[in-house]
Structure formats: C-alpha cells, structure tokens
Design an enzyme around this catalytic site. Sequence first.
Site, PDB file in Angstrom:
ATOM      1  CD  GLU C  60      27.253 -15.734  -1.726  1.00 25.08           C
ATOM      2  OE1 GLU C  60      27.928 -16.023  -2.740  1.00 25.08           O
ATOM      3  OE2 GLU C  60      26.299 -14.939  -1.777  1.00 25.08           O
ATOM      4  CG  HIS C 129      15.561 -15.679  -1.689  1.00 30.54           C
ATOM      5  ND1 HIS C 129      15.613 -15.911  -3.040  1.00 30.54           N
ATOM      6  CD2 HIS C 129      16.479 -14.713  -1.451  1.00 30.54           C
ATOM      7  CE1 HIS C 129      16.505 -15.100  -3.594  1.00 30.54           C
ATOM      8  NE2 HIS C 129      17.044 -14.368  -2.654  1.00 30.54           N
TER       9      HIS C 129
END
Lengths: 83, 329, 327, 402
Positions: C60, C129
């Site tokens: 990322e 999440h």
Amino acid sequence: MTVARTPDEVRAKIADILRRTVPGAQVEGLDPKADLRDELDMDSLDVLNFATALSHELEVSVPESDYSELMTLERCTAYVLSK
Amino acid sequence: MSGAVSRERGLELLREMMLIRRFEERCAELYSAGFIRGFLHLYVGEEAIATGAMRALSPEDNVISTYREHGHAIARGVPPGEVMAEMYGKVEGSSGGRGGSMHIFDASRRFYGGHAIVAGGLPVAVGMALADALQNENRVTACFFGDGAVAEGAFHESMNLAALWNLPVLFLCENNFYAMGTHLSRAQAETNLARKAASYRVPADKVDGMDVLAVEAAVRREVQAVRDGGGPRFLECETYRYRAHSMYDPDRYRSKQEIEGWRRRDPIATLKGALRADHILYEEDVSALEASVEDEVEGAVRVAEEGSLEPVEDLLKNVYTPREIRWRR
Amino acid sequence: MATMTYREAIREAHREALSSDPRVFLMGEDVGRYGGVFAVSLGMAEEFGEERIRDTPLSEVGFVGAGVGAASAGMRPIVEVMTVNFSLLAMDQIVNGAATLRHMSGGQLSVPLVIRMATGAGKQVAAQHSHSFENWYAHVPGLRVAAPATVHDARFMLKAALADPDPVILFEHVLLYNMSGEVEELAGPVDLRRAAIRRAGDDVSLITYGGSLPKVLEAAEHLASGGIDAEVVDLRALRPLDLETILSSVRKTHRAVVVDEGWHTGSLAGEISARIAEDALYDLDAPVERICSAEAPVPYPHHLEQAALPKVDEIAAAAKRRVGSDG
Amino acid sequence: MAEFKMPSLGADMEAGTLLEWKVAPGDIVKRGDIIAVVDTEKAAIEVESFHAGVVDSLVVEQGTKVPVGTTLAVIRGEGEPAGAPASPPQAAAPPSANGPTSTPAPPAPLRRPRISPAARRRARELGVDAAQITGSGERNAVTLADVERAASARAADATKPSPAPEHPPPEAPPPEPPPVDRKAEVMRAMGAAMAKSKREIPHYYLSNTIDLEPAIAFLAAENAARPIERRIVPGVLLLKATALALRAIPELNGFFEGGTVRHAEAVHLGTAVSLRGGGIVAPAIHHAGELPLEDLMWRLNDVVRRARTRRLKSSELSDSTATVTSLGDRGSEAVYGVIYPPQVALIGFGRISERPWVYAGQVVSRPLVVASLSADHRASDGHRGAAFLRILEDKLKEPESL
C-alpha cells in the site's frame, strides 16, 4: 450594529430600558434631575437590571462603582454620551 | 519418504490433517448456510504446514498467524469447538466471539492470532522475540504469513530488525502463489522469496509444503538453529490452496488444470500413500479416522450451536483493560 | 434516466474517464485480472489493457506513493485502496505526501490524484476490516474528501474528482455497492463543494453522508408517518464541508441530528456539531445530537455489530427527542 | 383517585379564584406540573399538582372563587377507572392548619431556565419574557414554538378588551377574572395575617450592628471581574449568611403549629418583596443555604421578577421556613418585623450606609447594617437568638466562606 448616539436617541433608549426593566414605571414626565430609585421605586436588583440592559443595548461598560452615575435621567444620558 | 515414520506417528499426522480439512469443509458448508459470516479464508490444501510445523514447536514457543489460521489454531491444540464457536460469534469462542474467523486467539496456548492486515503479524513477532531476548527466555516465536506479505514494507522492515538484533524468530512463509487473486509472478519481481530474506542476512531455506514429514523435519531443524541463538530464520513452504481466497472470491484467476495439478500432490493423499507403501496403514484405519474426525468436527459444531450470544449490554467490554486487574498487578 | 447499481455506476465513471483522458489509469490490489475485490473494475482490464488497469502487489505504501508521484508528474491516476483499514499503511504517503507537496514546494507541484477506498461496517468482517476513518482524512488540509451516497453521485463524482487539481479521496461504503438507483445520463460532474438536500423538511435536519444516508432516509420516512417533517442533508463533501447548506438547513429547522458511522469521539459529526454551535447557536431550538458508532472496535457477531452501529430507530428517536414529541 | 384542592398559599389566604385551567380532562399530569392559575389576594399563582395521573374531571369552573381546601379537580392514578364521583365545591372541608404539607425535593443543581437559544433570541425580538413560559420541549425546555405561542396569546389578550360587536369571537373567551381592587385586597390580606401574628405570637426582638466592610470589599472585587449581567448585589450575601446561620440555630427555622414547634430540615428562605403599588409577598428561595452566590443571585432576581409579574408558584408561597426582609440602600436604618405565621422567626436588615465605627482603636467610616431578629418566644429564647446574630455577623465578616 448601529447604536443610538444623539442625546435625544439616548434619552429615548434609556426611557425604553426603564420601561422594560421596571415594569409599570411611569417614565413620561419624569423630572430629569430626580433620583430614579425614589421616583420609580427601584431596588438594588432593579438598578442592576437597568445597568445590565444599558450596558448591553447602548454598548457602554458600566463598572459597579459607576451605578450612582446612572441614577437620574440627566446624569445617565450624560454618562452614556461620555462613553 | 518411505520408512520415515512409525505407524502411530503416521496415523497421528494423518488424522490431524484430515481433521483440519474436514473442519474447513464443514466451515464452507456452514458459511453457505449462513451460520458463519464475515470473511472466511480456508486452509484446504495447506494442512501439511500447520500439522508439521506445530509438531516441531514446544508449548512454550509463541505462534503468530494470519487470517487463514483455523488450521494453525487446531494444530496448536486450540479445541475445534472453540474455533467453531468463535466463527459463530459465541461467547464460548476462543476470542469470546468478538473476532470471528480471522481473529482466533488463545493466549493459554501461546497462540497470538489471527491478524487480518497482510504482514501485520511480522513486526509483532519481532517484538515478542525481542521481549524474550531481553528477558533471557529460551523461546522461539514462529510467525506464519503468506507470499502476499512479502510485498509489504512490514516484511522487509521486520527481516532487517530481526537480523540486526539477532532475535529468535522463525519466519514461516506459506507460499501458495496467490496474493488474493494475483499470482506471485505478477506481484513480485523476485519470485524466489528466500533470496529476499537472505539479503537481510536471515538464513533462508525452502521446503515442499505439501509433504508433512518434510515440513516437520525442516521446521525442527530451523527451530533448533533459532533456539541455539543463531538469530532469525526464514523457511518458505511451497503450497497451494484448493479453494478460493475467501468465500467471497469467485476464483476466476486460476485454471482448473492448475488446481488439479496441485491436487495430485495433496498432502493427505501423499501421506496415506507413504504409509500404505510402508504397510502401516490399512483401509479400516482410514475409515476409522474418517469417522473419528467426523465425530470431532460435529462435536465442534455442537459446541458452537449450543453456545450463547454475548448480551448487548457488554458491547463496550474489553475496549480497555479492566482497571482493577491492571492495578492489582 | 438509467437504472444501475452503485458498483456499475462507479465502473461507468471509470470507463468514461479512461476513454476520454489518456492520462487516467487505475491501480490497486486485484483491480485488473481479478476485477476488483468489490468487482468495480470487472472487465476493465480486458477493455483498457493491463497497462491502464494495473494490478499491484500488497504494497500500500508503495503503490499509493506511486500514485502521488505519477500525479505530480502529469498523469491522472486513480488509486483503489481495498479498504480504508488498509489505507492506514499508506497514510504517510497521503498525509505527509499528497496533502503537502503543493504547499511545501511553494506551489511548484500539484498532486491531481484520486484515491478511492471502501469503508464502513455491516458485513461482519470484524475489527480490522470494518472501521470508518473518513474523519482522519477530513482532518487534513490539502486533501479534498468526499463520499458518494447515491448511485447518481457514484456515477458522476469521479469526474469531478479527476477534474480537481488537488488530491481527492472518495469513500465508498461497502453496503452501497449492491444498491440500485437512477442516474440522469447526461448530468455533469457532481459539485464537490455542495452538500445535497435529499429530502426537504421543516422540523429537524438530519445530517449525514455515505453509507448512513439510506438509514437516515428510512428514519425520515418513519418520522413523516408520525408527523415530523425531517430534512435530510447529504454532506457529499467531507472536506471542505459545505457549511452554507448545513447551516441554512439548521437555521430553517432549528434542530439537528448528525449521523456518522465513525466513533463519537473526534468524529466528523463532532466537527459538524461544533460548526453549528459556532455559527448557528441562536437558531437552535434543541441541543444538537450525534448518532455515531459505539466506542468499541466493531465486533464480529451480528447482534453486537448491529448494536455498535447507528440504527434507523435510534436516528428517528433522536429526531423525535429534539423535536420534543417523544412524550 | 386524588383530589386537587384549592391550595393554601400562605398564612393569610382564605380563598382563591380559579383563574385558568392549564389542563383538561384526559390530560396526563406529572408531579410538579402546573395545572392551574389561582388568583389570591396577592397574586396570580401557578399551582402545581402533587399527584401523577390523568385528569379525571375539573370540578370548579374558571372564574370561580372558592375557599382554601375546596376540591378543584380530580386526578386519577394510572389504571384507576374513570368517572368516580368528586365532591362538589360546597362540600369542601375548611382549610386545615396552614403550613407546608409537602416539602419539594431538593433542587437539581440550579441552572438558568431551560430556554433554547433560538427561543431566547425570538423572545427578545418579540419582547416576551421566556423565563416565564412553561416549556413544552425536552425536560420542559422553552422552545421557539412556546415563545411564539406566548407572544400570540399576549397579542390576543391585548386586543380582547376592544369591543368588536359586529365580529363576535368564534369561541367564547375564557371568563375574565372578577375585577378586584388589588391594592386593597393585598393590604387587607396582609393586615389580617399580621394581626393574627401580633395577636398570637409572643415576639421578642434583638439587633446587632454589623460592619460590612469586608463583605462590600469582597463583592466589589468579585463584581469587578464579572460581566455586568453576572454581578451580585449585597442582599445576596445577607441572604446566604442568614440561611447558614439558620442552619446552625434550628430553633429559628421552622413552624409553630398546634401548640408544638417543628424544626424544618432544609432552609427555605422567604424573601420579602415589595410589590409596586403596595403590598408585600415573601416567596421562598428553596435550599438557600446550599446555593452558590451566583445561583442565589439568579434565584433572587427570578423570584422578585416573578413576584412582581404575579407568576409565583404555589410551593414558593407556602414553603418558607423563615423570612428575611431587607430594606436595601434607600430604606430605614433598622427594621423589626412581624413574623409570618406559622414561621417562628423573621430576620431584618436595614439600610447599608457609611457611618462612624470604631475599628482598631480609631473612629473610621464603615458601611454598616443593623441586623435584627424578630422571633417567637414559644420556639426559642433570647440566648439562642443572640447566638444566631453572632453567627450571622461572623459569616458576613468572612464573605469568602459564603
């Protein structure tokens, strides 16, 4: 905000404040030199409420030591105009 | 691998792999029926690694895992009922139901999760090993992660720190060749993952992750090296997941032939074949194992079904440490 | 008018952008061959090639940073970060990089980057999440942050984001992807400076954005059946906030309930409440109320997850309380 | 089934006129809800219900004058069947011994009245006193709608007297209260109470002159730091000191009824307020000893204003455990007051004025006040009375402790 600043405007505003802070006060025909506390039967709470309204609505700051300056129509008008 | 294992030991390894596989298949079924929710990542095909590696670790060692961790947890000794109850969100689950499939924790077995940010477990493993080094504990921290994690910065930083400080970490890379839907060759310029670890001066090796006996032997060797004070080690276990990345994954990125090819190397079938070749496994063993595994998995499902849901009033529980406990220490 | 899903609307927006501007490309984890984890970019790699629909490793900080670099060097990258939770790995590149380059270079660089990310809870994917960190980005000067809450906005917000010379982050709530809705086909880009009034009303302003909008609209319908006429304000832009629309709504209704899936403490809802208190206090006829998530990581079990998140009945009850008709 | 009766709102009240119903049959009332406005000789007073339930029936019509104790309405507890017979007004029992029959709960921490900012601003624009509106909002907050309702009600009132014969009002207006010579009524009621007091109560009188220099200096310093609307008048210090001293000498704080003395637990200080145009009412400031000066100032201002606009609550007129009369800065030097029965003490303060005083061996000019105690000899004696004045003086010499 526009604030009353001619003597007539100030006098009218003071009368208006008196009418509101001292319900039932007969402001018309009041002797400008007479002590408001006697004429209108104002107690210390009335005086404080009057001074508070004066300070907010005419944008003058009134220290406690000056309350006595407000106690006739004439002196009160002069006091506001001097500020 | 002929002659490498006794009948008793062979049956034990076989049963464990069968248990994990049956457990995972049952999970898929229960997920489809709506009893398990959220993300569900299954370990089918990779059973040899957890089964072999855990055998080589002592109960005093630390284990850190990923979101594909049911097999690790069961092999580590976490009761399947607690793992299943966790997926049902029940209080009886290993994390009290709060974590679900991706967050199995059992501190009593030094099983420290259950991390769902890719590579998130690696720096934590380094830190646990650092604590052991500082406290003169002769303990190894085994850290499982996938090939996808090798692309993350956290992997590289962790390798360097562990080597720099000579920490007792065993990095166990389960290379199943897919970071979600992206093949290793499309995600990493250097596909020889051991070389990356080696470049940080972490001794690195590779093992066939489909061969439970090979995994166990390799891990035993690496653990010993770490325990002897040699610093971190990296072991890549090549493997394959037969099922999709998760139950959400339509699995369009692999060919059927590829999956079939790996299935021919199935770790359970391979071990069975080896044991049969050595004449220490009989058909009645297999059916007995199947029945016993079935019983255990169904028992786990019962634990989960009969478990209880936490009252909503407890919603804010375990956001912070209960103060009285912390201060009493 | 065309009817499509939120997912399809975002895909159409990408196709339009990719077709009309060769500088535009999309990159992210599994956006190419896989078609995107939420299937937003399904089929686009075949249509536009893997060069422009670019798969990335799970790196990322690397690929978001690469987006910053490519944008500052003349491209118009769209970076998809799978979820806001993973974007925390890349936060350095976004906050220390994208948001600051123009300023600290004295205006020599600009970063016309669009970052899209999924956010929000409701799918039982537990505490790593499910969180809503929009407000963390909305805190940062130099970024523009927005959240399409309708299919129409999903279709036309990307265009506005790409046209912006500065970095724009678009938040897509995971529960919206399957939502169907109407799209005005020839509409122009969404005005990122303006909030939208999704329902006009006089009694209370329900202020929200993104994934909470459907809940708020449902609450408003429920209120209407009880005689309370709620106005629903969809912020659309989380930074900078469209204070004009927010305040004029509050000045009209004199009451505000702010709904935000983030946690109360330090929330966007807190910021909006403060702005109302600063600029519209004397228009308020009741305290501002916030409906946010419980102050705990989002738990896995369904009943606890739902208990942790803003609920329709909770929103309606808050509105009734503020209107003063809860008996 | 509970009967809501014409309350006794002071020793001098024998009857009252039901001016206005604030509820209708079927309404749900909570304890403390204002349910009617009653006109006594002194003032129109909002009376509250001490029962919770549903209004079953209104027995007395608006405009009717009935004796204290007359059933005005019947309030049915939850679950009770409707329509049980209520006693007609004629059957009313005569008023029982005066004095509080219920003590209000200790006040929640005092705050300004709950008025929404928008309502506050609108009230200012419309010239409505929002503090006097009963709020319909959350926890009785005054809302914008309440202010606008009050303003239009006032406008309707203002137009009411003007005759409009060709346009009769669509609904019959509520009956006007009977015209009264209020000043005469007030004087008569007060006279009756004072006569009763002087007839029945063996008064004794004590007084001390107190040097208020420290108190006045303390206030000047306090007020200099305060915005004008939060300044405090000297009378507040006197009230607070009195309340604290009463707490120390419980014999002076309570009631003499039925031949026995009953000490009150809390100090609810009756505060004599002179009405413009004559007459005095002495509404209670509940728990006066527990209020910080600023809250006490606010309460005083509030109660005086409401006394003068005739919007006192019934509990404020019946709950006082002792009364203070303070002549302010324009009155006489000392006052020796008449006790309000069934109370047992009245504390008086004369005018605060600069007079010669011996301080540290020198004659200096100091602001002095004469504090007096009028007390009921059946409840206390001069020894305890003197102790009270000594404590009062000590409190005023240490104004920081107030």
